[in-house]
Design a protein around this motif. Sequence first.
Motif, PDB file in Angstrom:
ATOM      1  N   LEU A 121      -2.150   0.838   9.294  1.00  0.00           N
ATOM      2  CA  LEU A 121      -1.734  -0.485   8.800  1.00  0.00           C
ATOM      3  C   LEU A 121      -0.985  -1.288   9.857  1.00  0.00           C
ATOM      4  O   LEU A 121      -0.735  -2.474   9.669  1.00  0.00           O
ATOM      5  CB  LEU A 121      -0.883  -0.337   7.537  1.00  0.00           C
ATOM      6  N   GLU A 122      -0.658  -0.654  10.969  1.00  0.00           N
ATOM      7  CA  GLU A 122       0.013  -1.368  12.056  1.00  0.00           C
ATOM      8  C   GLU A 122      -0.958  -2.094  12.967  1.00  0.00           C
ATOM      9  O   GLU A 122      -0.553  -2.964  13.741  1.00  0.00           O
ATOM     10  CB  GLU A 122       0.883  -0.408  12.864  1.00  0.00           C
ATOM     11  N   LEU A 123      -2.249  -1.752  12.900  1.00  0.00           N
ATOM     12  CA  LEU A 123      -3.244  -2.465  13.695  1.00  0.00           C
ATOM     13  C   LEU A 123      -3.354  -3.899  13.179  1.00  0.00           C
ATOM     14  O   LEU A 123      -3.179  -4.157  11.992  1.00  0.00           O
ATOM     15  CB  LEU A 123      -4.614  -1.790  13.600  1.00  0.00           C
ATOM     16  N   ALA A 124      -3.674  -4.821  14.070  1.00  0.00           N
ATOM     17  CA  ALA A 124      -3.848  -6.232  13.701  1.00  0.00           C
ATOM     18  C   ALA A 124      -5.261  -6.413  13.135  1.00  0.00           C
ATOM     19  O   ALA A 124      -6.195  -6.793  13.840  1.00  0.00           O
ATOM     20  CB  ALA A 124      -3.632  -7.122  14.914  1.00  0.00           C
ATOM     21  N   TRP A 125      -5.419  -6.107  11.841  1.00  0.00           N
ATOM     22  CA  TRP A 125      -6.717  -6.213  11.180  1.00  0.00           C
ATOM     23  C   TRP A 125      -7.069  -7.675  10.925  1.00  0.00           C
ATOM     24  O   TRP A 125      -6.190  -8.494  10.663  1.00  0.00           O
ATOM     25  CB  TRP A 125      -6.696  -5.471   9.845  1.00  0.00           C
ATOM     26  N   ILE A 126      -8.355  -7.992  10.977  1.00  0.00           N
ATOM     27  CA  ILE A 126      -8.812  -9.283  10.499  1.00  0.00           C
ATOM     28  C   ILE A 126      -8.321  -9.370   9.057  1.00  0.00           C
ATOM     29  O   ILE A 126      -8.475  -8.414   8.290  1.00  0.00           O
ATOM     30  CB  ILE A 126     -10.350  -9.389  10.589  1.00  0.00           C
ATOM     31  N   PRO A 127      -7.696 -10.489   8.659  1.00  0.00           N
ATOM     32  CA  PRO A 127      -7.073 -10.550   7.332  1.00  0.00           C
ATOM     33  C   PRO A 127      -7.987 -10.110   6.181  1.00  0.00           C
ATOM     34  O   PRO A 127      -7.543  -9.372   5.307  1.00  0.00           O
ATOM     35  CB  PRO A 127      -6.666 -12.018   7.205  1.00  0.00           C
ATOM     36  N   ALA A 128      -9.232 -10.517   6.186  1.00  0.00           N
ATOM     37  CA  ALA A 128     -10.127 -10.135   5.088  1.00  0.00           C
ATOM     38  C   ALA A 128     -10.390  -8.628   5.073  1.00  0.00           C
ATOM     39  O   ALA A 128     -10.598  -8.036   4.015  1.00  0.00           O
ATOM     40  CB  ALA A 128     -11.443 -10.900   5.191  1.00  0.00           C
ATOM     41  N   ASP A 129     -10.362  -7.988   6.233  1.00  0.00           N
ATOM     42  CA  ASP A 129     -10.602  -6.541   6.298  1.00  0.00           C
ATOM     43  C   ASP A 129      -9.386  -5.725   5.866  1.00  0.00           C
ATOM     44  O   ASP A 129      -9.529  -4.571   5.476  1.00  0.00           O
ATOM     45  CB  ASP A 129     -11.016  -6.130   7.711  1.00  0.00           C
ATOM     46  N   LEU A 130      -8.202  -6.307   5.942  1.00  0.00           N
ATOM     47  CA  LEU A 130      -6.990  -5.568   5.578  1.00  0.00           C
ATOM     48  C   LEU A 130      -7.026  -5.115   4.119  1.00  0.00           C
ATOM     49  O   LEU A 130      -6.627  -3.991   3.803  1.00  0.00           O
ATOM     50  CB  LEU A 130      -5.742  -6.406   5.852  1.00  0.00           C
ATOM     51  N   ALA A 131      -7.528  -5.957   3.217  1.00  0.00           N
ATOM     52  CA  ALA A 131      -7.643  -5.560   1.807  1.00  0.00           C
ATOM     53  C   ALA A 131      -8.571  -4.356   1.660  1.00  0.00           C
ATOM     54  O   ALA A 131      -8.330  -3.470   0.834  1.00  0.00           O
ATOM     55  CB  ALA A 131      -8.157  -6.727   0.967  1.00  0.00           C
ATOM     56  N   ILE A 132      -9.608  -4.296   2.492  1.00  0.00           N
ATOM     57  CA  ILE A 132     -10.554  -3.179   2.431  1.00  0.00           C
ATOM     58  C   ILE A 132      -9.891  -1.911   2.968  1.00  0.00           C
ATOM     59  O   ILE A 132     -10.086  -0.825   2.426  1.00  0.00           O
ATOM     60  CB  ILE A 132     -11.841  -3.521   3.202  1.00  0.00           C
ATOM     61  N   VAL A 133      -9.082  -2.049   4.020  1.00  0.00           N
ATOM     62  CA  VAL A 133      -8.338  -0.901   4.557  1.00  0.00           C
ATOM     63  C   VAL A 133      -7.432  -0.334   3.474  1.00  0.00           C
ATOM     64  O   VAL A 133      -7.382   0.889   3.269  1.00  0.00           O
ATOM     65  CB  VAL A 133      -7.509  -1.314   5.798  1.00  0.00           C
ATOM     66  N   CYS A 134      -6.738  -1.210   2.753  1.00  0.00           N
ATOM     67  CA  CYS A 134      -5.842  -0.748   1.683  1.00  0.00           C
ATOM     68  C   CYS A 134      -6.631  -0.045   0.573  1.00  0.00           C
ATOM     69  O   CYS A 134      -6.187   0.983   0.055  1.00  0.00           O
ATOM     70  CB  CYS A 134      -5.044  -1.921   1.136  1.00  0.00           C
ATOM     71  N   ALA A 135      -7.797  -0.573   0.218  1.00  0.00           N
ATOM     72  CA  ALA A 135      -8.640   0.074  -0.795  1.00  0.00           C
ATOM     73  C   ALA A 135      -9.121   1.428  -0.297  1.00  0.00           C
ATOM     74  O   ALA A 135      -9.153   2.406  -1.058  1.00  0.00           O
ATOM     75  CB  ALA A 135      -9.816  -0.830  -1.146  1.00  0.00           C
ATOM     76  N   LEU A 136      -9.494   1.515   0.979  1.00  0.00           N
ATOM     77  CA  LEU A 136      -9.926   2.785   1.551  1.00  0.00           C
ATOM     78  C   LEU A 136      -8.810   3.810   1.488  1.00  0.00           C
ATOM     79  O   LEU A 136      -9.024   4.958   1.096  1.00  0.00           O
ATOM     80  CB  LEU A 136     -10.374   2.561   2.998  1.00  0.00           C
ATOM     81  N   LEU A 137      -7.601   3.399   1.853  1.00  0.00           N
ATOM     82  CA  LEU A 137      -6.462   4.323   1.779  1.00  0.00           C
ATOM     83  C   LEU A 137      -6.225   4.807   0.347  1.00  0.00           C
ATOM     84  O   LEU A 137      -5.928   5.973   0.129  1.00  0.00           O
ATOM     85  CB  LEU A 137      -5.198   3.662   2.331  1.00  0.00           C
ATOM     86  N   ALA A 138      -6.361   3.915  -0.622  1.00  0.00           N
ATOM     87  CA  ALA A 138      -6.169   4.298  -2.021  1.00  0.00           C
ATOM     88  C   ALA A 138      -7.191   5.350  -2.447  1.00  0.00           C
ATOM     89  O   ALA A 138      -6.873   6.267  -3.195  1.00  0.00           O
ATOM     90  CB  ALA A 138      -6.244   3.073  -2.921  1.00  0.00           C
ATOM     91  N   VAL A 139      -8.435   5.224  -1.946  1.00  0.00           N
ATOM     92  CA  VAL A 139      -9.488   6.190  -2.292  1.00  0.00           C
ATOM     93  C   VAL A 139      -9.258   7.515  -1.583  1.00  0.00           C
ATOM     94  O   VAL A 139      -9.386   8.583  -2.174  1.00  0.00           O
ATOM     95  CB  VAL A 139     -10.875   5.612  -1.936  1.00  0.00           C
ATOM     96  N   VAL A 140      -8.926   7.466  -0.291  1.00  0.00           N
ATOM     97  CA  VAL A 140      -8.840   8.669   0.525  1.00  0.00           C
ATOM     98  C   VAL A 140      -7.499   9.387   0.385  1.00  0.00           C
ATOM     99  O   VAL A 140      -7.441  10.595   0.247  1.00  0.00           O
ATOM    100  CB  VAL A 140      -9.116   8.318   2.008  1.00  0.00           C
ATOM    101  N   VAL A 141      -6.407   8.605   0.444  1.00  0.00           N
ATOM    102  CA  VAL A 141      -5.063   9.189   0.440  1.00  0.00           C
ATOM    103  C   VAL A 141      -4.466   9.203  -0.958  1.00  0.00           C
ATOM    104  O   VAL A 141      -3.683  10.074  -1.305  1.00  0.00           O
ATOM    105  CB  VAL A 141      -4.144   8.416   1.421  1.00  0.00           C
ATOM    106  N   GLY A 142      -4.813   8.203  -1.751  1.00  0.00           N
ATOM    107  CA  GLY A 142      -4.230   8.044  -3.087  1.00  0.00           C
ATOM    108  C   GLY A 142      -3.179   6.947  -3.066  1.00  0.00           C
ATOM    109  O   GLY A 142      -2.747   6.533  -1.987  1.00  0.00           O
ATOM    110  N   PRO A 143      -2.784   6.478  -4.245  1.00  0.00           N
ATOM    111  CA  PRO A 143      -1.821   5.360  -4.313  1.00  0.00           C
ATOM    112  C   PRO A 143      -0.446   5.713  -3.776  1.00  0.00           C
ATOM    113  O   PRO A 143      -0.056   6.819  -3.675  1.00  0.00           O
ATOM    114  CB  PRO A 143      -1.749   5.039  -5.793  1.00  0.00           C
TER     115      PRO A 143
END
Length: 143
Positions: A121-143
Motif C-alpha cells: 500500500l506504500e507504492l504510488a498506485w494509479i488511483p483507480a488501481d488502488l481500490a483493486i489492490v485493497c480488494a485483492l488484500l481482502a481476498v488474500v489476507v482477509g479484512p
Amino acid sequence: MTLLRQIVGGAIVDSLRNPRLLLAARRTAPPAYAGMWEFPGGKVEPGEGHEDALHRELREELGVAVRLGPELTGPTATGWPLSEQAAMRVWLAELSSGTPIPLEDHDELRWVPLDQNAGLLELAWIPADLAIVCALLAVVVGP
C-alpha cells in the motif's frame, strides 16, 4: 453516448493456491501516470474475449504466459471503474511460462509481499488501481 472501453488486468501472484507475492508494474506513460504502479494488462480489441485479451496483453507487455484464476469481481457489471469512459476486469493469475520483463509501457516490475504491512500500500498506485489492490488484500489476507 460513448461506448465504455473495456480494459483487462492481471493480478499476477506467485501462486494461485497460496498467494504471497504480487507482481506490480510501474508505468512509463502517459505523463499523468508515469512512475505510478498498476496491474499489467490493456484494452480488449473488437471481437476479442476478455480472457483472450488478457493473455495477449501479458505476452506483449511482459513476455509471459499465465494460468488464470478467479476474477476479482468489481463493483459494476463491467468491473472496476477507471474513468467515465473505461472499466477494468481483473483476474488473479500465476506464471505458466516465461520470466516477466518490462517490454512495453513499464520501466520496472516488482514482486511485492501481499501483506498490508509489507509495503504494497506504500507504492504510488494509479488511483483507480488502488481500490483493486485493497480488494485483492481482502481476498488474500482477509479484512
